[in-house]
Design a protein around this motif. Structure first.
Motif, PDB file in Angstrom:
ATOM      1  N   VAL A   1       0.339  -1.295   0.099  1.00 48.10           N
ATOM      2  CA  VAL A   1      -0.229  -0.171   0.164  1.00 48.10           C
ATOM      3  C   VAL A   1       0.758   1.504   0.139  1.00 48.10           C
ATOM      4  O   VAL A   1       1.522   1.345   0.779  1.00 48.10           O
ATOM      5  N   PHE A   2       0.332   2.039  -0.690  1.00 49.58           N
ATOM      6  CA  PHE A   2       1.193   3.162  -1.121  1.00 49.58           C
ATOM      7  C   PHE A   2       0.886   4.324  -0.573  1.00 49.58           C
ATOM      8  O   PHE A   2      -0.639   4.349  -1.569  1.00 49.58           O
ATOM      9  N   TYR A   3       1.199   6.056   0.130  1.00 52.48           N
ATOM     10  CA  TYR A   3      -0.269   6.805   0.079  1.00 52.48           C
ATOM     11  C   TYR A   3       1.786   7.503  -0.664  1.00 52.48           C
ATOM     12  O   TYR A   3       2.434   7.837  -0.296  1.00 52.48           O
ATOM     13  N   SER A   4       0.853   8.714  -1.663  1.00 56.34           N
ATOM     14  CA  SER A   4       1.823   9.938  -2.192  1.00 56.34           C
ATOM     15  C   SER A   4       0.827  11.258  -1.915  1.00 56.34           C
ATOM     16  O   SER A   4      -0.198  11.269  -2.297  1.00 56.34           O
ATOM     17  N   ASN A   5       0.925  12.410  -1.668  1.00 62.70           N
ATOM     18  CA  ASN A   5       0.479  13.581  -1.393  1.00 62.70           C
ATOM     19  C   ASN A   5       1.464  14.756  -1.788  1.00 62.70           C
ATOM     20  O   ASN A   5       2.089  14.771  -0.978  1.00 62.70           O
ATOM     21  N   GLY A   6       1.342  14.987  -3.031  1.00 67.48           N
ATOM     22  CA  GLY A   6       2.658  15.875  -3.493  1.00 67.48           C
ATOM     23  C   GLY A   6       4.121  15.608  -3.411  1.00 67.48           C
ATOM     24  O   GLY A   6       4.155  14.177  -4.073  1.00 67.48           O
ATOM     25  N   GLY A   7       5.239  15.617  -2.725  1.00 71.76           N
ATOM     26  CA  GLY A   7       6.335  15.319  -2.514  1.00 71.76           C
ATOM     27  C   GLY A   7       6.242  14.127  -1.452  1.00 71.76           C
ATOM     28  O   GLY A   7       7.795  13.709  -1.428  1.00 71.76           O
ATOM     29  N   PHE A   8       5.079  14.405  -1.016  1.00 78.72           N
ATOM     30  CA  PHE A   8       5.339  13.299   0.161  1.00 78.72           C
ATOM     31  C   PHE A   8       4.855  12.211   0.098  1.00 78.72           C
ATOM     32  O   PHE A   8       3.739  11.584  -1.176  1.00 78.72           O
ATOM     33  N   SER A   9       5.474  10.519   0.096  1.00 83.22           N
ATOM     34  CA  SER A   9       4.882   9.395   0.353  1.00 83.22           C
ATOM     35  C   SER A   9       5.289   8.439   1.071  1.00 83.22           C
ATOM     36  O   SER A   9       6.720   8.810   2.109  1.00 83.22           O
TER      37      SER A   9
ATOM     38  N   LEU B   1       4.293  -6.990   8.920  1.00 85.47           N
ATOM     39  CA  LEU B   1       4.786  -5.982   8.091  1.00 85.47           C
ATOM     40  C   LEU B   1       6.136  -5.222   8.359  1.00 85.47           C
ATOM     41  O   LEU B   1       6.617  -5.918   8.856  1.00 85.47           O
ATOM     42  N   ALA B   2       6.585  -6.215   6.246  1.00 83.74           N
ATOM     43  CA  ALA B   2       8.078  -6.852   6.785  1.00 83.74           C
ATOM     44  C   ALA B   2       8.906  -5.490   6.104  1.00 83.74           C
ATOM     45  O   ALA B   2       9.681  -5.121   6.491  1.00 83.74           O
ATOM     46  N   ASN B   3       8.194  -4.937   5.614  1.00 90.92           N
ATOM     47  CA  ASN B   3       8.911  -3.416   4.668  1.00 90.92           C
ATOM     48  C   ASN B   3       7.714  -2.157   4.936  1.00 90.92           C
ATOM     49  O   ASN B   3       6.507  -2.198   4.867  1.00 90.92           O
ATOM     50  N   TYR B   4       8.332  -1.218   5.391  1.00 93.80           N
ATOM     51  CA  TYR B   4       8.064   0.112   5.222  1.00 93.80           C
ATOM     52  C   TYR B   4       8.663   1.529   5.549  1.00 93.80           C
ATOM     53  O   TYR B   4       9.865   1.265   5.463  1.00 93.80           O
ATOM     54  N   PHE B   5       8.182   2.552   4.250  1.00 90.48           N
ATOM     55  CA  PHE B   5       9.270   3.482   3.913  1.00 90.48           C
ATOM     56  C   PHE B   5       8.255   5.121   3.989  1.00 90.48           C
ATOM     57  O   PHE B   5       7.016   5.058   4.206  1.00 90.48           O
ATOM     58  N   VAL B   6       9.229   6.204   4.632  1.00 92.83           N
ATOM     59  CA  VAL B   6       8.380   7.209   4.649  1.00 92.83           C
ATOM     60  C   VAL B   6       9.984   7.948   3.273  1.00 92.83           C
ATOM     61  O   VAL B   6      11.032   8.107   3.861  1.00 92.83           O
ATOM     62  N   ALA B   7       8.967   8.606   2.732  1.00 90.64           N
ATOM     63  CA  ALA B   7      10.020   9.718   1.710  1.00 90.64           C
ATOM     64  C   ALA B   7       9.607  10.969   1.090  1.00 90.64           C
ATOM     65  O   ALA B   7       8.455  11.030   1.468  1.00 90.64           O
ATOM     66  N   TYR B   8      10.397  11.813   1.244  1.00 96.78           N
ATOM     67  CA  TYR B   8      10.176  13.539   0.612  1.00 96.78           C
ATOM     68  C   TYR B   8      10.454  13.602  -0.774  1.00 96.78           C
ATOM     69  O   TYR B   8      11.828  13.263  -1.033  1.00 96.78           O
ATOM     70  N   SER B   9      10.685  13.939  -1.308  1.00 91.21           N
ATOM     71  CA  SER B   9      10.445  14.314  -2.416  1.00 91.21           C
ATOM     72  C   SER B   9      10.740  15.673  -3.282  1.00 91.21           C
ATOM     73  O   SER B   9       9.343  16.253  -3.610  1.00 91.21           O
TER      74      SER B   9
END
Lengths: 554, 166
Positions: free
Chosen positions: A62-70, A95-103
């Motif tokens: 499951v991915f969530y993205s909003n503008g530069g945030f994901s 829950l094997a993998n998780y991340f937050v990212a900003y771009s």
């Protein structure tokens, strides 16, 4: 661990609810994939009994993205893992993998699990392949900076995923890639395209006690930090292209190289020429002591930091991929050439619709080594231009021809030489020599309905009585596939070793696709290899029974 | 543990229900056939629809799909202004063959390489071939997985629906 998961879930739930109410905005995407298997023992084909009756591999992203945030997370479940998957996956679900990212335009920062590759991956590649059961994602921080168009700098630090855990060792790396055409004004309009790059990766691993072979009184003075560097070049000029990469690794005694203190190196070159209707590429590779792992005492395919690919052509027809080649990261030399040629319409050989020719050949050998001693020594000496014995060789010719508006034929001939020492565990010694012929005919019955027929033959000099390998002997195979509209397909196939009694592999399958959702159910006996039915390819282990697969994207 | 799974399933169901138009991610770098970096978000088509087709040199159905679409591509472009962008997921093993493959087969498409499957993963794609249709605003409006002869007719129906809307 659980607490962390709860926080993440709460966050995602909030995001989801927020979006539903139009508070947060943004997008949610992802997928669900479920593979199941029921199999009973069949000694002749090497299929194992399944005491659980049903094996399941499932995952959801499951991915969530909003503008530069994901942000994203992956749920994985192996209850229990499908046949062919390591038993280390057995510890279940979570829950094997998780991340937050900003771009932003210039900067991307990812915290959590991430996948990254420097150049072609010779010093660093974290990736995943769910059919192979590989996920060596790094858990840590990954930063990408693009100060101006054409320049990318990457820096990362993290620990590598190993099944349901992370290894103790640390992996750190930096990489820079510069496209000269973007930054040098005189090159901007030039037909010459040049991109250069360089990377450095360092691994830190705690000490352990490994006894020297020369004198059992001594233990090895292991390097705790092991570095590897690589330089690469990608050039294009008109019809020509050249990609080169050279990598070097510091002393890295490990179980893979029998704990020798020898530096590693690898070189790959790829030269291409292409124009409309004709193209060729020539590839060569030299690999010496380049198994770079986060755990020095880990055997097998897991815990690799880098990735050294095989360069021979990846075949997909069943009998052509019966003897697949596995890269020897400890050392090999390889050469590969590929030609694509389209014979024009309305010529003698081209006929009314034209003809496509595809030629490929490759040869891979071991290194010629002179031993300098065992464990704790420099190991061996090599001569760059001297080869050892052959590991693998093949030559294939593929002719594709439209016979009429509704009939298309693809005919393939291949010759293979295969050395079983490249497999773990090696099945036997002595080379296998194979001749293979494949005919693949597609008949468009009418709009939306097509039938595809495959007939394959493999003649081998290996015999079951000699090598105790279920692949041994001469094989014939037939397949019929019926595509009904773009939604349904039915297929039936059989593989049979006609002069050895090592098994008869029949398979019937039905599949349904609607948009991005696909369900496939198959029943029969499956030998290990590459399987392509109804439009999707995957690698499969031996089994005897029912398999199903459901995938969807949203 | 059970609670976690239940919560997770709820999340999944909730998100699946309100799945709506996402775009291509902002932070993924692809490479063009000259080896130059291109941001995925830079893929545009002047407000016309875009077909994104994920493929690999070794994938037979992918090659059938792109070969079959080639025969009708001129007509598709004239009628709807659609553009097909082919994203190769070939990794280091075969990425060197992508440009010869595309030019040797005379494919008229815009082609990028996604060597470590970064874009494929960011879009949650499971297998190739996988086709994504973007509307003129770059929003994902339809996806299709797998290829069977004739799948391209269904794809083109969706493209035409988009083109007439504009």
């Amino acid at each position: 661990m659980i607490r962390k998961h709860t926080i993440l879930l709460a966050f995602l739930a909030a995001a989801a609810i927020g979006q539903a109410q139009g508070i947060l905005g943004g997008h949610v995407t992802g997928n669900i994939a479920v593979d199941g298997q029921m199999s009973s023992a069949d000694a002749t084909i090497g299929a194992e009994d399944v005491p659980e009756k049903l094996l399941l591999n499932s995952r959801a992203d499951v991915f969530y993205s909003n503008g530069g945030f994901s942000a994203g997370l992956r749920f994985e479940m192996y209850q229990n893992p499908l046949l062919g998957f390591d038993s280390d996956w057995k510890q279940g679900q979570g829950l094997a993998n998780y991340f937050v990212a900003y771009s932003t335009e210039k900067l991307s920062v990812t915290a959590g699990n991430f996948y990254e590759q420097f150049g072609s991956g010779m010093i660093l590649r974290s990736y995943e392949d769910r059919y192979l059961g590989i996920d060596n994602s790094l858990f840590g921080l990954n930063v990408q900076y693009r100060p101006v168009a054409g320049i990318t700098v990457k820096a990362l630090a993290g620990r590598q995923r190993l099944y349901w855990d992370y290894v103790e060792s640390l992996v750190r790396g930096v990489d820079a890639e510069v496209n000269l055409n973007s930054i040098l004004t005189p090159l901007q309009e030039s037909p010459l395209h040049i991109t250069v790059g360089a990377g450095f990766v360092s691994k830190y691993e705690d000490d352990e006690s490994i006894i020297a072979s020369a004198n059992p009184e001594y233990r090895l003075n292991l390097p705790l930090n092991v570095g590897a560097a690589a330089f690469r070049l990608d050039m294009g000029y008109g019809h020509w292209g050249l990609q080169a990469e050279y990598a070097r690794k510091g002393q890295d005694p490990s179980v893979m190289n029998n704990y020798i203190f020898r530096e590693g190196e690898a070189l790959t070159l790829n030269l291409t020429y292409s124009q409309r209707g004709f193209s060729t590429n020539l590839q060569c590779k030299h690999v010496d002591n380049m198994a770079f792992k986060s755990l020095r005492s880990r055997e097998g395919q897991m815990a690799y930091i880098n990735y050294i690919p095989a360069i021979n052509k990846q075949h997909t027809y069943a009998l052509l991929s019966m003897y697949p080649y596995a890269t020897q990261t400890v050392g090999e030399n390889g050469l590969q050439a590929d030609v694509i040629y389209k014979i024009k319409k309305n010529t003698l050989l081209g006929g009314k619709y034209g003809t496509d020719l595809h030629l490929n050949t490759s040869v891979i050998t071991s290194l010629h080594t002179d031993s300098l001693g065992g464990r704790g020594t420099e190991g061996y000496h090599i001569d760059w231009f001297d080869n050892g014995g052959i590991y693998y060789g093949d030559l294939s010719v593929e002719v594709a021809k439209k016979l009429s508006p509704t009939l298309k034929l693809v005919a393939t001939y291949a010759y293979q030489v295969f050395n079983p020492v490249v497999e773990e565990p090696a099945t036997t010694d002595g080379l296998h020599h194979n001749n293979i012929v494949v005919a693949d005919l597609t008949w468009k019955v009418h709009k939306g309905h097509s039938l595809r027929f495959e007939a394959e033959w493999l003649g081998s000099d290996s015999r079951y009585d000699d090598v105790n390998d279920p692949r041994a002997g001469d094989w014939i195979m037939g397949l019929v596939e019926w595509n009904i509209g773009s939604h349904w397909f039915l297929s039936a196939s059989d593989q049979y070793p006609y002069n050895d009694g090592s098994g008869n592999y029949y398979n019937v399958a039905v599949g349904y696709t609607h948009d991005a959702t696909r369900l496939q159910i198959a029943f029969g006996k499956q030998r290990r290899g590459m399987l392509c039915i109804g439009g999707v390819c995957r690698e499969v282990p031996a089994s005897n029974g029912l398999t199903f697969s459901l995938t969807t994207n949203f | 543990m059970k609670k976690i799974i239940l919560t997770f399933c709820f999340c999944l169901a909730a998100t699946a229900l309100m799945a709506q138009s996402a775009t291509l991610p902002a932070n993924v770098t692809l490479h063009n056939l000259n080896g130059e970096p291109v941001q995925a978000s830079a893929i545009t088509n002047d407000g016309n629809p875009i077909i994104i087709s994920f493929w690999a040199t070794w994938c037979k159905p992918c090659n059938r799909e792109l070969t079959n679409i080639k025969e009708v591509y001129d007509q598709w472009q004239e009628e709807t202004g659609v553009k097909l962008v082919a994203i190769s997921i070939d990794d280091a093993r075969s990425v060197g063959r992508v440009r010869p493959h595309v030019e040797g087969n005379d494919w008229p498409y815009e082609v990028y390489t996604d060597q470590n499957s970064d874009l494929k993963r960011a879009l949650g794609i499971v297998n190739v071939p996988h086709t994504i249709l973007l509307n003129g605003d770059g929003e994902i409006v339809w996806q299709h997985t797998g290829y069977q002869d004739g799948s391209e007719d269904e794809l083109y129906e969706k493209v035409k629906e988009l083109a007439t809307k504009q």
